[in-house]
Write an enzyme that holds these catalytic residues in place. Structure first.
Site, short mmCIF file in Angstrom:
data_model
loop_
_atom_site.label_atom_id
_atom_site.label_comp_id
_atom_site.label_asym_id
_atom_site.label_seq_id
_atom_site.Cartn_x
_atom_site.Cartn_y
_atom_site.Cartn_z
N SER A 1 0.87 -1.17 0.00
CA SER A 1 0.00 0.00 0.00
C SER A 1 0.90 1.22 0.00
CB SER A 1 -0.87 0.00 1.26
OG SER A 1 -1.45 1.27 1.48
N TYR B 1 -1.00 -0.28 10.95
CA TYR B 1 -1.05 -0.61 9.53
C TYR B 1 0.22 -0.14 8.82
CZ TYR B 1 -3.07 -1.34 4.90
OH TYR B 1 -3.31 -1.79 3.61
#
Length: 265
Positions: free
Chosen positions: A134, A147
């Site tokens: 990501s 995250y």
């Protein structure tokens, strides 16, 4: 790498991005092994792809599952580590068990699977490891420390593995999607982006991943130019990038994303 006839293991194939990945690799002539927690979704996807697809049900929160999955998949030519859990929000909002779960699925499982797959690839001097990360693995943001940690860790691991595998003729790539519409964690949270912030589709991620394998590209960003430039700036000047992100409304996006994810945990 030539994909026709290659055996490709795709984790997280029950999600929209995973389904796009599986379909794209099959379209290039690869035999795809689809994995995920939901057997019914895997079967439907495999039926749509046809004879080139087989399924293996696996829950990567089980610490024994990554090694078992690679063993059951056999001699794979490409590992696509796509499975991940959402982990936005303040660290204080997570229990230690939830922290362990995110680390296990988002970081430990890809590392363990890469170790097992790379041993076989090295022996055959053929193979490719792909990590679906990501832009959060390049640009940190508030309310996403856990995250960010998993995605930054994945990037460092992949870059080092790429160098280690070079002499064994095994490629390593990392794909960095930005905001993806129609599927994935952002789409599922139904968060509204600030005006002018663009998105990409699951098919865009799949096309970029196939190209990364065929061309042995180290890193590929799948995002509009503004987000790619922002990630580049974040690497060189993180404090400045964080301030700009707040002014542009990014803080609100992450806050909303964390709230939606917390509701579903």
């Amino acid at each position: 790498m030539e994909l026709r006839g290659a055996r490709v293991l795709v984790t997280g194939a029950t999600g929209g991005i995973g389904q796009a990945l599986a379909t794209a690799f099959a379209a290039r002539g690869a035999d795809v092994v689809l994995t995920g927690r939901r057997a019914d979704v895997l079967k439907e996807l495999a039926d749509g792809i046809g004879a080139r697809a087989t399924t293996l049900t696996a829950d990567l929160t089980d610490r024994e599952a990554p090694l078992r999955l690679v063993e059951e998949a056999g001699d794979i030519d490409v590992l696509v580590a796509n499975a991940a859990l959402p982990a936005s929000g303040l660290l204080a909002d997570y229990s230690v068990a939830e922290i362990d779960r995110a680390l296990d699925v988002n970081l430990r499982a890809p590392i363990v699977m890469a170790k097992a797959a790379a041993e076989r690839m090295t022996a055959r001097r053929r193979g490719h490891l792909v990590f679906i990360s990501s832009l959060s693995g390049k640009a940190a943001s508030g309310r996403a420390a856990l995250y960010n940690a998993t995605k930054f860790g994945m990037r460092g691991f992949a870059l080092a593995m790429r160098e280690d595998m070079r002499e064994h003729n095994v490629g390593v790539s990392t794909v960095f999607p930005g905001f993806i519409r129609d599927a994935g964690m952002f789409a599922e949270a139904e968060v509204t982006l600030p005006r002018g912030v663009g998105t990409r589709s699951p098919r865009d991620v799949a096309r970029a991943t196939v190209r990364a394998v065929e061309k042995n590209i180290a890193e590929v960003d799948v995002a509009p130019l503004a987000l790619r430039v922002g990630a580049l700036i974040a690497g060189a000047a993180p404090a400045m990038a964080a301030a700009f992100q707040r002014r542009a409304g990014g803080d609100r996006v992450v806050r909303d994303l964390a709230a939606r994810q917390r509701h579903k945990r």
